[in-house]
Structures are given as structure tokens and as C-alpha cells.
Design a protein around this motif. Structure first.
Motif, PDB file in Angstrom:
ATOM      1  N   SER A  20     -14.578 -21.666  -7.860  1.00  0.00           N
ATOM      2  CA  SER A  20     -14.605 -20.811  -6.688  1.00  0.00           C
ATOM      3  C   SER A  20     -14.202 -19.396  -7.094  1.00  0.00           C
ATOM      4  O   SER A  20     -13.362 -19.213  -7.986  1.00  0.00           O
ATOM      5  N   ILE A  32     -18.162 -18.045  -2.498  1.00  0.00           N
ATOM      6  CA  ILE A  32     -18.940 -18.131  -3.732  1.00  0.00           C
ATOM      7  C   ILE A  32     -18.410 -19.312  -4.534  1.00  0.00           C
ATOM      8  O   ILE A  32     -17.285 -19.300  -5.031  1.00  0.00           O
ATOM      9  N   THR A  33     -19.218 -20.342  -4.621  1.00  0.00           N
ATOM     10  CA  THR A  33     -18.820 -21.539  -5.375  1.00  0.00           C
ATOM     11  C   THR A  33     -19.952 -21.931  -6.326  1.00  0.00           C
ATOM     12  O   THR A  33     -21.123 -21.659  -6.079  1.00  0.00           O
ATOM     13  N   THR A  34     -19.555 -22.536  -7.407  1.00  0.00           N
ATOM     14  CA  THR A  34     -20.519 -23.192  -8.293  1.00  0.00           C
ATOM     15  C   THR A  34     -19.931 -24.550  -8.632  1.00  0.00           C
ATOM     16  O   THR A  34     -18.723 -24.762  -8.461  1.00  0.00           O
ATOM     17  N   VAL A  43     -11.303 -25.124  -9.074  1.00  0.00           N
ATOM     18  CA  VAL A  43     -10.588 -25.509  -7.856  1.00  0.00           C
ATOM     19  C   VAL A  43      -9.704 -26.716  -8.178  1.00  0.00           C
ATOM     20  O   VAL A  43     -10.199 -27.738  -8.684  1.00  0.00           O
TER      21      VAL A  43
END
Lengths: 111, 435
Positions: B393, B370-372, B404
Motif C-alpha cells: 500500500s 493505491i495498492t498492489t 501491509v
């Protein structure tokens, strides 16, 4: 008691092997997870990787080429460009997944 | 579009399916298996409406409820002030969502959400039931004593207010004083206020001749920041404030607005914890929180924002099942921006589709991925810009999104190349959201 413990350990080991094996195999990857990660590129590179303007299209690129390109950016001694920083935000496995996803899409779209 | 409760409920799935059929899209014409209602037609709401339709291959019907006929983007809207762009350039209709993706767009205003009953109350249509509800209603300003937006426009929800501020800047004396405020964090668009200070300093500095040396009297741009320091692109803005616009911009930290005098356009004063500042134009950007519908409905609890689980963006309030909050209204620590709202919408869309199909959003594989991300450009002058970027993350140990390491970066300088890239970035973001 000892025998029971050993037996349980063996059973657990077998169960673990069964459970873990698919996770270690690329075959078992959930394609919607790859799609979810890759969609985070679309803000700049367009829906399904069909970019407007001068930003590169992503759809249809060879997976290995695109992954290598991103890994090169990630490996820069000193992050300079926006994409160097973006590449640092993803694990090597995520980069591989992103590249794999876009390699399956057509080169150009109507977006 | 005015709808009674009965015909609203009846028409939604059929309308969505019919539009999908006539659009020539790949959407299936079969009866939808689920119905998602989205409140809010900004970056978060439009992205999730589009992506649920696209990724579910038309299996899931989506109704987007928005009181306005179109959306004016806050992204790039500081360029309306220096006339590089017009409001029309940043205005997006909902036609593509309707015709290309089969989203049912209803013009109405949501007033209340009843979680246990899974119902929303609309101004025109009354009480409506939902299967799943996505709340993407953006921000609402706190009230400030004496603040009259007619004479002191915020220009922080883009549209008429932005045009009004442009007109006031246009009319003010070339060497006059512009006073603006930066709200307490968290606020929409962290670099935005500092970017605005630069844009206005550039406008007045050129007009007065101070920047090219043809005029000796500097205009003044006073930046009253409620925070203890610059909140984004600190290196860039410190350099711009001190060097490029030295003598024009005066930056004052820890200045929290207490009240404003703005009923008389010829006597405009901002009273803060650091003193009172009068200006020819004042631009007070109030501190803000989630829209009152979330507060009235119990979705914000003690917080000004809605607490959500970033794995799904479902509210953590267990009285509300199948209710999600994305974009500026949600209360994770991620920056509030159109780009980030788009990013969150895709995580939420994926989760809703999984739920509809009986799949978990909490598989180890998904949790690990799950990343943005956030990316934005800031105009510093008439034709030069800087940029800022970061990736977030999911951290399973804390249950939150974390920056990150190494991904946070800002431009080393402002440049024409960045200015040109800014248009490519925004055009892609607009297309991925609205088209």
C-alpha cells in the motif's frame, strides 16, 4: 486583533466543512478509484472479475455479501488461506469499495 | 514489421482506431485524443496496453513495440524443466491485444530514449516522437567472466534457454551433480531459484530412485546463493531442502559468483566466494538490472533500476516528461514478478488516463487507495506446490509502497490442492495480461 482571529477561524471552519463534507459522503466517491483498487483482484479472478477455472467470479455479486465475505476472511483468528492474507491487506473501506465496484458489473462476461 | 519513421507516425492512430472498429469492441472509433507508446511485450507492457485501451474506452491510442513475435512467460516456466508444461503452453501471441483491444503492435527494438525531445530511436523505424512513453523492458543480466550460455543456460528469461536447460538435465547422469546460483537481490521472482532447486531435486531424485528408496546414491543439487539466506518462502524451502530433499540439496549462502568455466561442456565449474563447484550441469542465474536502454538513456542514474514515483510510475528524472517505468525495470521495493508487473501496470494506466483528462493522480482519495499485490505458487514436487502472497500500500509519509502488516503469508505446507490452484492462478493471470 482578537476579533479578526475569531472571524478567520469561523471562516476556516465553514470552508473546512464545505471541503470535507463531500469526502465523507459515499456519493462523492471517485468511481475510477474503486475500479483501480478492484482491478488488483483481476490477476487471480479475471478481467472484470470473470474468472477462469475454479476461482470464484466476482462480477454481479451483491456488494454487501461480497464485502461481508472479505471482512470475515480478514477477521479470521489465524490467517490460513491465501485469501485470508489478501483480505488483511485492505482497509475495511477498500473492501467495501471493491465489493461495490464488482456489484455493478454483469455476472458473466466473454473473457 | 518494418516501418519508416514517416509511415510509422502516420499509421499508428489510424491503425489503432481501425482495429478497434473491426474488433466489435466497445472502443470508440473517433480520432484518439492521445497516443501512448509502450516498450516491451511482457506482463507489464501487455497489461498496460490492454487496460489503457479498455479503461479509456478507445479514446487513447496505444502502440506496443516489442522485438519478438510473442512472449514466453517466465511464470510457470520451471514446469518446463520437469516436462509438466511445454514452451508452447507458456507462449502468448499479441493477437488478442490487437483484435480485441485495438493495440497497435509493432515488431521493432527500441535503442534510445531522448527525454527532452520526447523521442525514441527504433532499430528499424529510426527516431519516433511520443506523447507518453511506458518503458516495460524487463531485465538484463550482468556479464560474468567465462559464462557461456550455450553450455550453461540461465533459463531466467524463458524460451530457448529453458528448453536447453531441460535437455541438459534430461541427459545428465541420474546421480550426477546440478549446480545453480541465486543472484543478489533484487532479482526477478524471489522464490523462483529455490523453486527450481526443488523441481530439479525432484526430477533427479525420482530418476535415481533415491526418493523412493530404490536407489541408494543421491544426486546432488548445489544451490549457491549470493544472499545471506533464503529470500522467499523461507519456512517452506528450508523444510523442503532439509527434509524432503535432505541428502540431495546442499544450500550454501553468501556464495557470490566470481567467474565460470563453461566453454567445455565436459568441464563446467562455478567459482564463488565460498569456493569452486563443478557439475554435470551448471545453471548460473546472473545478477541483473534494468535493460541497457534505460541506463544508456539516463533513466537509472546511479541505480541499476529506474527510480519512479509509485503514485504514477513516472520516472523521477525530471528531464523525462510523460515517461513511466513499470515491471521488473522499476526500482521500488516491491517484488519483481509477472503478477506484480500486472498490478503496477493498472496503477500506471489509471494515472495516464487521468493525466490525459486533466485530472490529478494526487487526490487524497486516490493516494489512500493505491495498492498492489503479489501472489504466486511454487512447485515443490512433481504434483505438489506451495504459495506466497503479500499486499503493498502507498505510504504518503515516505512516498513509497509498503508491505501491509499481516498480508504477507506463505503456505503451511505443499499440497496437491495448491498445485491445482497454481494452474487456475496462472491461467487467470495470463488472461488478464495477454487476452
Amino acid at each position: 486583533m482578537s476579533s479578526f482571529s475569531t472571524g478567520l477561524s469561523s471562516k476556516l471552519a465553514i470552508i473546512s466543512a464545505i471541503v470535507i463534507l463531500p469526502l465523507n459522503s459515499a456519493m462523492a466517491e471517485d468511481p475510477t478509484v474503486n475500479r483501480m483498487i478492484a482491478s488488483q483482484c483481476a490477476q487471480c479472478h479475471g478481467t472484470n472479475g470473470y474468472a477462469r477455472g475454479s476461482f470464484p467470479d466476482l462480477g454481479g455479486d451483491e456488494a454487501k455479501d461480497q464485502a461481508d465475505h472479505l471482512l470475515d476472511m480478514k477477521g479470521e483468528d489465524r490467517a490460513e488461506d491465501m485469501m485470508d492474507h489478501q483480505a488483511l491487506g485492505y482497509t475495511d473501506d477498500q473492501i467495501r469499495r471493491i465489493a461495490q465496484y464488482y456489484s455493478t458489473l454483469p455476472e458473466s462476461g466473454d473473457d | 514489421m518494418s516501418l519508416t519513421r514517416r509511415n510509422f507516425i502516420q499509421m499508428v492512430p489510424a491503425s489503432a482506431a481501425a482495429l478497434a472498429l473491426t474488433s466489435g469492441s466497445t472502443a470508440k472509433a473517433a480520432e484518439p485524443i492521445h497516443h501512448v507508446t509502450v516498450l516491451g511485450g511482457g506482463f507489464a507492457g501487455c497489461t498496460i496496453a490492454k487496460y489503457i485501451r479498455m479503461w479509456s474506452d478507445g479514446e487513447i491510442a496505444v502502440t506496443l513495440i516489442e522485438p519478438r513475435a510473442n512472449h514466453v512467460s517466465c511464470v510457470m516456466s520451471n514446469l518446463i524443466l520437469n516436462k509438466r508444461l511445454k514452451t508452447a503452453d507458456l507462449t502468448f501471441e499479441y493477437n488478442d491485444l490487437q483484435l480485441k483491444y485495438g493495440v497497435n503492435v509493432v515488431r521493432d527494438k527500441a535503442l534510445k530514449i531522448r527525454g527532452p525531445q520526447k523521442q525514441i530511436r527504433l532499430k528499424n523505424a529510426g527516431w519516433i516522437s511520443y506523447d507518453s512513453l511506458v518503458v516495460a523492458t524487463g531485465i538484463q543480466f550482468d556479464k560474468i567472466p567465462g559464462l557461456n550460455y550455450k553450455n550453461a543456460p540461465h533459463a531466467w528469461i524463458a524460451g530457448g534457454s529453458t528448453n536447453k536447460l531441460r535437455n541438459l538435465i534430461n541427459k545428465m547422469p541420474d546421480t550426477g551433480t546440478f549446480v545453480m546460483t541465486v543472484p543478489k537481490t533484487p532479482y526477478r521472482c524471489p522464490p523462483g531459484p529455490y523453486e527450481r532447486a526443488c523441481v530439479v531435486a525432484d526430477i533427479l531424485g525420482r530418476r535415481s530412485g533415491y526418493l523412493d528408496g530404490s536407489g541408494s546414491t543421491p544426486p546432488r543439487v548445489i544451490v549457491l546463493d549470493a544472499n545471506p539466506g533464503i529470500q522467499a518462502e523461507k519456512s517452506t524451502f528450508t523444510s523442503a531442502f532439509n527434509d524432503l530433499y535432505g541428502g540431495i540439496i546442499e544450500y550454501i549462502p553468501d556464495a557470490q559468483v566470481e567467474s565460470v568455466e563453461s566453454d567445455d561442456p565436459n568441464s563446467l565449474v562455478v567459482h564463488t566466494t565460498q569456493g569452486s563447484f563443478g557439475g554435470d550441469v551448471i545453471n548460473v542465474i546472473p545478477t541483473h538490472g534494468a535493460q541497457s536502454i534505460l541506463r544508456r538513456s539516463g533513466l537509472t542514474g546511479e541505480s541499476r533500476w529506474a527510480d519512479v514515483d509509485p503514485v504514477t510510475y513516472a520516472t523521477t528524472n525530471t528531464l523525462f516528461q510523460d515517461v513511466y517505468v513499470i515491471g521488473d525495470a522499476q526500482g521500488t521495493s516491491q517484488p519483481k514478478s509477472g503478477h506484480m508487473a500486472n498490478a503496477q501496470a493498472k496503477i500506471c494506466a489509471d494515472s495516464i488516463i487521468r493525466t490525459v483528462h486533466g485530472q490529478s493522480s494526487y487526490t487524497e482519495e486516490r493516494l489512500q487507495n493505491i495498492t498492489t499485490n503479489s501472489a504466486c505458487f511454487s512447485p515443490i514436487t512433481y504434483d505438489k506446490a506451495s504459495w506466497l502472497t503479500a499486499v503493498y500500500s502507498y505510504n504518503p509519509d515516505t512516498g513509497s509502497m509498503a508491505l501491509v502488516p499481516g498480508s504477507l503469508g506463505e503456505a503451511h505446507n505443499w499440497s496437491t490442492r495448491n498445485f491445482n490452484d497454481m494452474f487456475d492462478w496462472s491461467n487467470n493471470l495470463f488472461a488478464d495480461t495477454f487476452k
